[in-house]
Design an enzyme around this catalytic site. Structure first.
Site, PDB file in Angstrom:
ATOM      1  N   ARG A  37       0.843  -1.198   0.000  1.00 49.72           N
ATOM      2  CA  ARG A  37       0.000   0.000   0.000  1.00 49.72           C
ATOM      3  C   ARG A  37       0.877   1.246   0.000  1.00 49.72           C
ATOM      4  O   ARG A  37       1.877   1.316   0.706  1.00 49.72           O
ATOM      5  CB  ARG A  37      -0.927   0.007   1.227  1.00 49.72           C
ATOM      6  N   ARG A  90       2.095   0.968  10.167  1.00 45.93           N
ATOM      7  CA  ARG A  90       1.616   1.386   8.848  1.00 45.93           C
ATOM      8  C   ARG A  90       2.789   1.353   7.880  1.00 45.93           C
ATOM      9  O   ARG A  90       3.596   2.277   7.828  1.00 45.93           O
ATOM     10  CB  ARG A  90       1.015   2.788   8.935  1.00 45.93           C
ATOM     11  N   GLU A 143      -6.596  -1.085  15.295  1.00 49.53           N
ATOM     12  CA  GLU A 143      -7.239  -1.997  14.346  1.00 49.53           C
ATOM     13  C   GLU A 143      -6.302  -3.122  13.915  1.00 49.53           C
ATOM     14  O   GLU A 143      -5.135  -2.878  13.587  1.00 49.53           O
ATOM     15  CB  GLU A 143      -7.694  -1.226  13.106  1.00 49.53           C
ATOM     16  N   SER A 165     -10.611  -5.850   9.714  1.00 50.52           N
ATOM     17  CA  SER A 165     -11.907  -5.310   9.308  1.00 50.52           C
ATOM     18  C   SER A 165     -12.639  -6.413   8.575  1.00 50.52           C
ATOM     19  O   SER A 165     -12.099  -6.991   7.624  1.00 50.52           O
ATOM     20  CB  SER A 165     -11.745  -4.105   8.373  1.00 50.52           C
TER      21      SER A 165
END
Length: 426
Positions: free
Chosen positions: A262, A277, A349, A352
């Protein structure tokens, strides 16, 4: 993607769904485009009928040796042919304009999704486990890893730049152990089929799951027009694209442990230290393909499968129902699972789990044939992290850290670590 016919028949519900997403109504403009296309189709049908009739009359005129009439009719047919060709080109442009407009509209939320504008509107569904009380100040994962000499951000920076890491030795093996543990659990106990999919996909695959065209900047693209997957959801879900399955083949449950990539285009300044991240990370993905009436039941099941990983590892977590303003593009309803990180003193998190209805199926043309007969119906798709492997590694390091800097290996992972019970500095 939405069906324009459904929007025509349910304009108020469609606009209300967009309003909950914080978007302006769009049914009127979409219906206006569709009316224009429908009117053009009517004109084309009339022109084709005139052309066919004139062509028949040409034969009659020639049979009667009426060359003047035949010539006039041939001119008329030629003009109609040109008009039809232009009309068909206009129709293609209108079709593309409607398709492009629909392709960037997010899915509308289910009725039981709470309204909200951002994450502050999310609702806690349950909390499992009690965060451990330390008799020392708990460190963050990167402090633990660097002190053990098994996590090197400086070397990664030299090789690849920011948002990369090099892990070594027991920590590298621990990440591998976590991924293997997840796969064994999902395939052995939860009836998911393990898949090893491509990491490079074409435009149509990323389009099918809703990653394109709206989120192109979040992806990495190769110079020969492949996209590096941001999640295995893309190749797994697309395994049913352009197919008509038999109902007996459903539910279809798949899992994959892959590298993910990403660009983190909107994450400037966020989580710049550590592994939270990154541009490259590993994740075990869960994907289900089901009939419409089984979708909500499957959503609860998938979420419980992801939660079970954390239960087996003894990691405290909470499950949140996302509000309308915090949901993903293709989702109708999403549960976020957040794991406790003592080094940050907060929940973050780690998964999901989303139900997408037929939103992705329409983009992929994925359908099934009902067992009782009738025309094919679009499948419903679901996806979830089961879990993010890198973030699970972070959670293990932080929750199982010891005052002397060592890390205890959770019981469930020790068979995958050759019996190793603790990571200590070499």
């Amino acid at each position: 993607m939405f069906d324009i016919k459904w929007i025509r028949d349910n304009a108020t519900a469609f606009d209300e769904g967009l309003r909950k997403r914080g978007l302006e109504p769009q049914s009127a403009s979409l219906i206006a485009l569709d009316e224009k296309r429908r009117a053009l189709l009517t004109e084309l049908q009339e022109a084709q009928s005139q052309r066919n009739a004139a062509s028949k009359e040409i034969g009659k005129a020639k049979a009667a040796k009426d060359e003047a009439t035949a010539t006039r009719l041939m001119t008329e047919v030629a003009e109609l042919k040109q008009a039809i060709a232009k009309g068909e080109e206009d129709e293609r442009k209108l079709d593309a304009e409607i398709r492009d407009a629909l392709s960037v509209i997010p899915n509308t939320p289910r009725e039981d999704v709470p309204f909200g504008t951002d994450e502050s509107g999310n609702v806690e569904v349950r909390k499992v486990g009690t965060p451990k009380t330390f008799d020392f100040a708990p460190k963050q994962h990167f402090e633990i890893g660097e002190a053990l000499g098994l996590m090197d951000f400086e070397a990664a920076q030299k090789i690849s730049g920011a948002r990369f890491v090099v892990t070594k030795g027991a920590i590298a093996r621990l990440e591998r152990a976590i991924g293997n543990f997840m796969l064994d659990l999902h395939t052995g106990e939860f009836s998911y089929t393990e898949v090893n999919p491509p990491l490079l996909v074409k435009d149509q695959a990323a389009y099918g799951t809703g990653n394109l065209p709206k989120f192109a900047e979040d992806l990495f693209k190769t110079t020969n027009d492949f996209w590096l997957i941001p999640t295995a959801e893309i190749p797994l879900t697309n395994l049913v694209r352009e197919q008509i399955l038999d109902e007996a083949q459903l539910p279809k449950r798949m899992t994959a442990w892959t590298q993910c990539f990403r660009s983190e285009a909107g994450a400037a300044g966020r989580d710049t230290r550590g592994m939270i991240r990154q541009h490259q990370f590993t994740k075990v993905e869960l994907v289900s393909v089901v009939t419409p009436e089984k979708a909500i039941e499957e959503h609860e099941r998938m979420t419980s499968c992801a939660e079970e990983v954390l239960k087996r590892l003894g990691l405290p977590f909470r499950t949140m129902l996302l509000c309308t303003g915090d949901m993903g593009f293709a989702s109708q309803k999403t549960y976020d699972i957040e794991v406790w990180l003592p080094g940050q003193n907060t929940y973050r998190e780690i998964s999901s789990c989303s139900v997408c209805g037929d939103f992705q199926a329409r983009r992929m043309d994925a359908r099934y044939r009902p067992k009782d007969g009738g025309k094919p119906i679009y499948v419903h798709t679901l996806n979830g992290s089961g879990l993010a492997v890198g973030r699970t590694l972070i959670a293990v390091l932080e929750n199982y850290q010891q005052a002397d800097g060592s890390v205890v290996i959770p019981e469930a992972l020790r068979p995958y670590m050759g019996g190793l019970a603790q990571i200590q500095k070499a």
